[in-house]
Design an enzyme around this catalytic site. Structure first.
Site, PDB file in Angstrom:
ATOM      1  CE  LYS A 174       3.202  -6.738  10.165  1.00  0.00           C
ATOM      2  NZ  LYS A 174       4.494  -7.152   9.571  1.00  0.00           N
TER       3      LYS A 174
HETATM    4  C1  LIG Z   1       5.652  -6.402   9.461  1.00  0.00           C
HETATM    5  C2  LIG Z   1       6.887  -7.189   9.251  1.00  0.00           C
HETATM    6  C3  LIG Z   1       8.137  -6.722   9.671  1.00  0.00           C
HETATM    7  C4  LIG Z   1       8.322  -5.372  10.315  1.00  0.00           C
HETATM    8  O1  LIG Z   1       7.687  -5.264  11.560  1.00  0.00           O
HETATM    9  P1  LIG Z   1       7.349  -3.833  12.169  1.00  0.00           P
HETATM   10  O2  LIG Z   1       6.561  -4.091  13.380  1.00  0.00           O
HETATM   11  O3  LIG Z   1       6.585  -3.095  11.115  1.00  0.00           O
HETATM   12  O4  LIG Z   1       8.660  -3.187  12.440  1.00  0.00           O
HETATM   13  C5  LIG Z   1       9.230  -7.547   9.484  1.00  0.00           C
HETATM   14  N1  LIG Z   1       9.114  -8.747   8.874  1.00  0.00           N
HETATM   15  C6  LIG Z   1       7.940  -9.218   8.441  1.00  0.00           C
HETATM   16  C7  LIG Z   1       7.882 -10.539   7.764  1.00  0.00           C
HETATM   17  C8  LIG Z   1       6.775  -8.466   8.624  1.00  0.00           C
HETATM   18  O5  LIG Z   1       5.602  -8.953   8.180  1.00  0.00           O
END
Ligand SMILES: *Cc1c(COP(=O)(O)O)cnc(C)c1O
Length: 495
Positions: free
Chosen positions: A113
């Site tokens: 993120k």
């Molecule tokens: C948010 C997240 C995901 C999923 O990503 P999306 O964009 O919601 O599909 C997968 N792995 C981790 C560690 C995340 O923080």
């Protein structure tokens, strides 16, 4: 470049405005009117460029009301050495033969993120300036664990912004919770919700669409926006790393210009894999997009059958950031695959709201089959994959990354496709110490941040500095709310 809404294709707003709004007033997602095309020349010009420069070049194609120099400055702030512990920001690690792993967790909160949330606050701050906005923006976030922390880290003490994060009380890891409740910054707030992620997300959406709340907040000098991946300013920085990965493969002689590459992405809200889809649509030579889910396999079923059905049990798993039954960003994909048919998309979303299910057209089904492949991995498979990668490759991966690795293997076994494949690593194993320790045959001694040293002692893998710094940090927040109380929490926060 103008933006329109997945529920109103007649709308036209600029990029800065789209970033500022987060979500369209009609409830749809803001989306670029055309997809810029890139070719061999563009890619060649990036092969030896830094990640920061790649980011500025790619983002400038979409954000034409920002200058490339401006975007380069943002990228240098976002991905520099004081924030990222790897000079490449999003390095590619060769696992074996034609298998590579794109590590997206070298940022300040150790999850992918950060790739977008170190950028978004800068895009938003500039958007407030560019649009002459005098109100303070309040970012509301529903988080499955990683977004909340990354968003607070990005927005902490950014002028003219406040940020309020809601997380499911029993749905995040101990380290994730410790990261959130210890967050610093005068403009941040954190609240646990008695429910799961979908409840928290529904609560936030409800507040967004509540005219009375908007009015009250406007009178107090605030407006609401989103840092969830419904905001275009979250998706765009994620498009960059797929293009960057392709450039790295070229630079390292792993592929030749024009060779196809598959990407396998561990998926929750469909934001990360949607960014890969946009990279493909831009002309990046991508073969299959492989969508990996955990036991919450609503997307696996959807991509295989064209029927989305959220009426199913919600499972709490060891990969909590993927514990989602309503994947918001799918709406952008449906809009694109329907030929920007807003009426068709509105129909699907209405059906989802009223009955929890919808079935897409034959045209969309065919496109889904051609471009995507989907699979899911259960809890035992996740543990087994962590153990196997550690043993066979000396590579310690987290629970989300393990889901992607395992589904990539399912894909190869099912299709025999030998195309070079990049699976996406979305979090550091240190965010999920308990499950990772168990997977490699250790009994966790303690919980949460107490386990960092145990995992380090066993594997020798470096602990991300900021996770190590959580030990002994006092919590600042201990608020819990029922779902129905979330409105009150927001009104109280913005008194
Ligand atoms: C948010 C997240 C995901 C999923 O990503 P999306 O964009 O919601 O599909 C997968 N792995 C981790 C560690 C995340 O923080």
């Amino acid at each position: 470049m103008k933006y329109y809404s997945t529920r109103d294709s007649a709308l036209r707003i600029g990029g800065a405005e789209a970033v500022k709004m987060g979500l369209s007033r009609d409830g749809g997602l803001l989306t670029p009117v055309t997809i810029p095309q890139i070719g061999a020349d563009f890619l060649n010009s990036l092969v030896h460029a830094s990640y920061q420069r790649r980011a500025a070049k790619v983002m400038a194609l979409y954000l034409t009301d920002y200058s490339e120099e401006e975007l380069l400055g943002f990228a240098e702030n976002a991905y520099g050495p004081d924030k990222f512990d790897h000079p490449a920001a999003a390095p590619l690690r060769k696992v074996d033969g034609s298998t590579h792993c794109l590590e997206l967790w070298h940022g300040p909160t150790s999850a992918f993120k950060d790739m977008a949330l170190q950028m978004l606050p800068q895009l938003l701050s500039a958007a407030l300036r560019k649009t002459g906005e005098d109100k303070t923006v309040c970012i509301l976030v529903a988080t499955s664990g990683d977004t909340g922390k990354a968003a607070m880290e990005g927005f902490a003490d950014v002028p003219q912004t406040r940020i309020m994060v809601f997380y499911p009380r029993d749905g995040v890891s101990d380290v994730q919770k410790a990261q959130m409740v210890t967050q610093e910054g005068r403009n941040v707030g954190v609240c646990a919700v008695a429910g799961n992620f979908d409840d928290a997300q529904a609560g936030v959406k409800r507040i967004f669409s509540d005219g009375a709340i908007r009015k009250t907040l406007a009178d107090r000098g605030y407006f609401l926006s989103s840092a969830n991946s419904i905001n275009w300013g979250r998706i765009l920085p994620q498009v960059v790393y797929y293009i960057s990965a392709y450039c790295d493969l070229l630079r390292d002689g792993e592929i030749k210009m024009g060779d196809k590459v598959n990407f396998c992405v561990p998926t929750g809200n469909f934001g990360d894999i949607l960014a890969a889809y946009y990279a493909k649509r831009m002309g990046l030579p991508v073969g299959r997009l492989i969508c990996a889910s955990n036991r919450n396999d609503v997307l696996t079923d959807f991509l295989r059958t064209g029927v989305y059905d959220r009426n199913r049990p919600f499972h709490t798993t060891m990969s909590p950031s993927m514990d989602i039954l309503v994947s918001s960003n799918l709406e952008r994909l449906l809009f694109d695959l329907s030929g920007e048919n807003d009426a068709e998309v509105r129909g699907y979303m209405e059906a989802l709201n009223t009955s929890g299910t919808y079935e897409v057209s034959g045209t969309i089904k065919a496109a889904l089959r051609e471009q995507f492949w989907a699979g899911f991995c259960d809890e035992a498979g996740t543990s087994e994959t962590i153990a196997r990668y550690y043993k066979e490759y000396g590579y310690l991966i987290d629970t989300h990354t393990a889901v992607a690795a395992q589904v990539m293997e399912q894909y190869r076994a099912a299709t025999g496709d030998g195309t070079p494949t990049v699976f996406v690593s979305t979090a550091s194993p240190y965010k999920f110490c308990d499950h990772v320790l168990e997977a490699i045959g250790e009994t966790p001694r303690g919980s949460g941040v107490e386990l960092l040293d145990q995992l380090h002692g066993k594997t020798g893998v470096a602990i991300p500095k900021r996770l190590a710094a959580l030990k002994g940090k006092a919590p600042r927040f201990d608020l819990t709310a029922e779902k129905a109380e979330m409105d009150g929490v927001v009104l109280d926060f913005l008194k």
